[in-house]
Design a protein around this motif. Structure first.
Motif, PDB file in Angstrom:
ATOM      1  N   LYS A 196       0.850  -1.160  -0.021  1.00 45.26           N
ATOM      2  CA  LYS A 196      -0.014  -0.053   0.018  1.00 45.26           C
ATOM      3  C   LYS A 196       0.823   1.219  -0.081  1.00 45.26           C
ATOM      4  CE  LYS A 196      -3.723   0.245   2.697  1.00 45.26           C
ATOM      5  NZ  LYS A 196      -5.040   0.213   1.934  1.00 45.26           N
ATOM      6  N   GLU A 197       1.876   1.229   0.706  1.00 41.89           N
ATOM      7  CA  GLU A 197       2.960   2.392   0.747  1.00 41.89           C
ATOM      8  C   GLU A 197       3.581   2.500  -0.623  1.00 41.89           C
ATOM      9  OE1 GLU A 197       5.597   1.453   4.129  1.00 41.89           O
ATOM     10  OE2 GLU A 197       3.961   1.488   5.371  1.00 41.89           O
ATOM     11  N   MET A 198       4.002   1.633  -1.239  1.00 43.32           N
ATOM     12  CA  MET A 198       4.602   1.832  -2.585  1.00 43.32           C
ATOM     13  C   MET A 198       3.680   2.094  -3.484  1.00 43.32           C
ATOM     14  SD  MET A 198       6.665  -1.856  -2.603  1.00 43.32           S
ATOM     15  CE  MET A 198       7.233  -1.776  -4.223  1.00 43.32           C
ATOM     16  N   ALA A 199       2.334   1.799  -3.487  1.00 45.01           N
ATOM     17  CA  ALA A 199       1.279   2.278  -4.447  1.00 45.01           C
ATOM     18  C   ALA A 199       1.171   3.596  -4.022  1.00 45.01           C
ATOM     19  CB  ALA A 199      -0.067   1.601  -4.288  1.00 45.01           C
ATOM     20  N   GLU A 200       0.995   4.133  -2.771  1.00 45.56           N
ATOM     21  CA  GLU A 200       0.843   5.678  -2.420  1.00 45.56           C
ATOM     22  C   GLU A 200       1.994   6.407  -3.025  1.00 45.56           C
ATOM     23  OE1 GLU A 200      -0.427   8.868  -0.119  1.00 45.56           O
ATOM     24  OE2 GLU A 200      -1.273   7.381  -0.832  1.00 45.56           O
ATOM     25  N   ARG A 201       3.233   5.761  -2.969  1.00 42.36           N
ATOM     26  CA  ARG A 201       4.364   6.731  -3.099  1.00 42.36           C
ATOM     27  C   ARG A 201       4.120   6.824  -4.678  1.00 42.36           C
ATOM     28  NH1 ARG A 201       5.601   8.389   0.340  1.00 42.36           N
ATOM     29  NH2 ARG A 201       7.226   7.007   1.575  1.00 42.36           N
ATOM     30  N   ALA A 202       3.739   5.882  -5.583  1.00 41.26           N
ATOM     31  CA  ALA A 202       3.586   6.008  -6.921  1.00 41.26           C
ATOM     32  C   ALA A 202       2.428   7.237  -7.382  1.00 41.26           C
ATOM     33  CB  ALA A 202       3.360   4.637  -7.475  1.00 41.26           C
ATOM     34  N   ARG A 203       1.572   7.138  -6.575  1.00 38.07           N
ATOM     35  CA  ARG A 203       0.550   8.289  -6.791  1.00 38.07           C
ATOM     36  C   ARG A 203       1.121   9.430  -6.633  1.00 38.07           C
ATOM     37  NH1 ARG A 203      -2.617   4.022  -4.690  1.00 38.07           N
ATOM     38  NH2 ARG A 203      -2.632   4.679  -2.487  1.00 38.07           N
ATOM     39  N   GLU A 204       1.787   9.744  -5.567  1.00 33.12           N
ATOM     40  CA  GLU A 204       2.387  10.939  -5.078  1.00 33.12           C
ATOM     41  C   GLU A 204       3.444  11.359  -6.135  1.00 33.12           C
ATOM     42  OE1 GLU A 204       2.634  10.963  -0.247  1.00 33.12           O
ATOM     43  OE2 GLU A 204       4.515  10.427  -1.416  1.00 33.12           O
ATOM     44  N   GLU A 205       4.049  10.610  -6.693  1.00 32.80           N
ATOM     45  CA  GLU A 205       4.972  11.071  -7.913  1.00 32.80           C
ATOM     46  C   GLU A 205       4.549  11.011  -9.162  1.00 32.80           C
ATOM     47  OE1 GLU A 205       7.749   8.033  -7.118  1.00 32.80           O
ATOM     48  OE2 GLU A 205       8.746   8.728  -5.473  1.00 32.80           O
ATOM     49  N   ASP A 206       3.117  10.657  -9.434  1.00 36.26           N
ATOM     50  CA  ASP A 206       2.405  10.848 -10.645  1.00 36.26           C
ATOM     51  C   ASP A 206       2.314  12.402 -11.057  1.00 36.26           C
ATOM     52  OD1 ASP A 206       0.972  10.889 -12.939  1.00 36.26           O
ATOM     53  OD2 ASP A 206      -0.678   9.603 -12.067  1.00 36.26           O
ATOM     54  N   PRO A 207       2.951  12.937 -12.138  1.00 36.40           N
ATOM     55  CA  PRO A 207       2.860  14.253 -12.455  1.00 36.40           C
ATOM     56  C   PRO A 207       1.492  14.790 -12.930  1.00 36.40           C
ATOM     57  CG  PRO A 207       3.810  13.075 -14.350  1.00 36.40           C
ATOM     58  CD  PRO A 207       3.687  12.032 -12.976  1.00 36.40           C
ATOM     59  N   LEU A 208       0.524  13.668 -13.147  1.00 35.17           N
ATOM     60  CA  LEU A 208      -0.799  14.051 -13.686  1.00 35.17           C
ATOM     61  C   LEU A 208      -1.831  13.741 -12.331  1.00 35.17           C
ATOM     62  CD1 LEU A 208      -0.795  12.122 -17.052  1.00 35.17           C
ATOM     63  CD2 LEU A 208      -0.513  14.564 -16.533  1.00 35.17           C
ATOM     64  N   ALA A 209      -1.326  13.361 -11.281  1.00 32.40           N
ATOM     65  CA  ALA A 209      -2.325  13.501 -10.180  1.00 32.40           C
ATOM     66  C   ALA A 209      -2.733  14.588  -9.785  1.00 32.40           C
ATOM     67  CB  ALA A 209      -1.347  12.536  -8.923  1.00 32.40           C
ATOM     68  N   ASP A 210      -3.841  14.400  -8.858  1.00 29.44           N
ATOM     69  CA  ASP A 210      -4.556  15.772  -8.196  1.00 29.44           C
ATOM     70  C   ASP A 210      -3.380  16.318  -7.487  1.00 29.44           C
ATOM     71  OD1 ASP A 210      -5.988  17.235  -6.237  1.00 29.44           O
ATOM     72  OD2 ASP A 210      -7.974  16.085  -6.833  1.00 29.44           O
ATOM     73  N   PRO A 211      -3.426  17.736  -7.361  1.00 30.83           N
ATOM     74  CA  PRO A 211      -2.344  18.411  -6.740  1.00 30.83           C
ATOM     75  C   PRO A 211      -2.141  18.036  -5.197  1.00 30.83           C
ATOM     76  CG  PRO A 211      -3.442  19.969  -8.059  1.00 30.83           C
ATOM     77  CD  PRO A 211      -4.074  18.646  -8.327  1.00 30.83           C
ATOM     78  N   ILE A 212      -3.293  17.565  -4.668  1.00 25.96           N
ATOM     79  CA  ILE A 212      -3.373  17.057  -3.210  1.00 25.96           C
ATOM     80  C   ILE A 212      -2.694  15.812  -2.905  1.00 25.96           C
ATOM     81  CG2 ILE A 212      -5.598  18.397  -2.515  1.00 25.96           C
ATOM     82  CD1 ILE A 212      -6.802  15.764  -2.534  1.00 25.96           C
ATOM     83  N   ARG A 213      -2.429  15.059  -3.924  1.00 22.14           N
ATOM     84  CA  ARG A 213      -2.025  13.841  -3.752  1.00 22.14           C
ATOM     85  C   ARG A 213      -0.544  14.174  -3.977  1.00 22.14           C
ATOM     86  NH1 ARG A 213      -2.128  11.176  -1.927  1.00 22.14           N
ATOM     87  NH2 ARG A 213      -1.535   9.468  -3.065  1.00 22.14           N
ATOM     88  N   ARG A 214      -0.014  15.129  -4.480  1.00 25.32           N
ATOM     89  CA  ARG A 214       1.576  14.999  -4.938  1.00 25.32           C
ATOM     90  C   ARG A 214       2.446  15.109  -3.487  1.00 25.32           C
ATOM     91  NH1 ARG A 214       0.429  19.245  -9.607  1.00 25.32           N
ATOM     92  NH2 ARG A 214      -0.743  17.843 -10.973  1.00 25.32           N
ATOM     93  N   ARG A 215       3.588  14.596  -3.752  1.00 28.92           N
ATOM     94  CA  ARG A 215       4.520  14.917  -2.579  1.00 28.92           C
ATOM     95  C   ARG A 215       4.816  16.271  -2.472  1.00 28.92           C
ATOM     96  NH1 ARG A 215       8.209  11.706   0.149  1.00 28.92           N
ATOM     97  NH2 ARG A 215       7.626   9.899  -0.796  1.00 28.92           N
ATOM     98  N   ARG A 216       4.666  16.905  -1.276  1.00 26.35           N
ATOM     99  CA  ARG A 216       4.992  18.173  -0.943  1.00 26.35           C
ATOM    100  C   ARG A 216       6.561  18.414  -0.255  1.00 26.35           C
ATOM    101  NH1 ARG A 216      -0.404  17.384   1.309  1.00 26.35           N
ATOM    102  NH2 ARG A 216      -1.727  18.568   0.102  1.00 26.35           N
ATOM    103  N   THR A 217       7.304  19.215  -1.348  1.00 28.71           N
ATOM    104  CA  THR A 217       8.708  19.306  -0.815  1.00 28.71           C
ATOM    105  C   THR A 217       9.065  20.755  -1.200  1.00 28.71           C
ATOM    106  OG1 THR A 217       9.474  18.930  -3.051  1.00 28.71           O
ATOM    107  CG2 THR A 217       9.305  17.111  -1.639  1.00 28.71           C
ATOM    108  N   GLY A 218       9.930  21.263  -0.095  1.00 31.56           N
ATOM    109  CA  GLY A 218      10.427  22.551  -0.346  1.00 31.56           C
ATOM    110  C   GLY A 218       9.192  23.668   0.055  1.00 31.56           C
ATOM    111  N   ARG A 219       9.234  24.420  -1.185  1.00 31.72           N
ATOM    112  CA  ARG A 219       8.429  25.587  -0.981  1.00 31.72           C
ATOM    113  C   ARG A 219       7.049  25.246  -0.921  1.00 31.72           C
ATOM    114  NH1 ARG A 219       9.636  30.061  -5.410  1.00 31.72           N
ATOM    115  NH2 ARG A 219       8.986  28.187  -6.744  1.00 31.72           N
TER     116      ARG A 219
END
Length: 229
Positions: A196-219
């Motif tokens: 489940k964590e690996m699938a979650e990570r893939a969704r976070e890194e998907d550039p087409l994902a909903d903005p709330i899904r993407r990994r938040r880094t830096g700014r």
């Protein structure tokens, strides 16, 4: 402190964290210290300083009393209901169990705080509470443990060890009493939650994902944090 002991998410309630860690809330621990102090002070005032063994006996008596009091309080928890109510019937056995270490992924399943659709939706990381693995409307820890067909293979070994009843109270009672059950539950949690964590990570890194899904880094992480204030 209890959350750090069990390596739980910071959103886990104090009541659930203390129960899983097997450490009574500090106000109850303070009652133990106060009881031992007052009995020791009274004995010294009477001219009969207690022996070390007697003090230890008083400490054990006081601790037994607060465990009973804690168990009574857990019958009506203010938060963490699923976890607390599962542990309450076996609280003393849970505290005294010889296998004290709880793996991080097992804690996620026990608390419901982790890589589950409902939890991620509640904290604003998913637009819905649905399960990405089977399409169910709600993905919870109990859904993952008991229902989701995506984990049917892993569930076979688990039910072979602890039985078909995968309600959390039954699972908790079994892993307290049975090393085989504990190991089977641990294996299930590690295997399923890792996927489940690996699938979650893939969704976070998907550039087409909903903005709330993407990994938040830096700014982006700082900007998101400001919006929460």
């Amino acid at each position: 402190m209890a959350k750090r002991v069990i390596r739980a998410y910071c959103t886990v309630s104090r009541e659930a964290a203390c129960a899983l860690a097997g450490t009574p809330p500090w106000e109850l621990e303070a009652e133990v210290l106060a009881e031992v102090y007052h009995r020791t002070a009274a004995a010294r005032r009477s001219g009969n300083p207690p022996a070390r063994q007697e003090i230890e006996h008083w400490r054990k008596e006081a601790r037994d009393a607060i465990i009973d009091k804690w168990s009574d309080q857990m019958q009506d928890p203010g938060a963490g209901h699923r976890t607390v109510l599962a542990l309450q019937p076996v609280l003393r056995a849970w505290i005294e169990r010889h296998r004290g270490f709880l793996p991080y992924r097992m804690v996620q399943v026990l608390t419901g705080h982790g890589c589950f659709g409902k939890y991620l939706h509640n904290i604003g990381r998913e637009s819905t509470a649905g399960c990405h693995h089977c399409g169910s409307d709600t993905d919870t820890a109990q859904h993952t443990l008991e229902e989701c067909p995506a984990w049917a293979g892993q569930r076979v070994a688990l039910t072979a060890a602890i039985g078909l009843d995968l309600s959390l109270p039954t699972v908790v009672k079994t892993i307290v009493d049975n090393d085989t059950g504990f190991d089977a539950f641990k294996t299930f949690c590690e295997s399923v939650m890792l996927e489940k964590e690996m699938a979650e990570r893939a969704r976070e890194e998907d550039p087409l994902a909903d903005p709330i899904r993407r990994r938040r880094t830096g700014r982006r992480r700082r900007a998101f944090a400001r919006n929460l204030i």
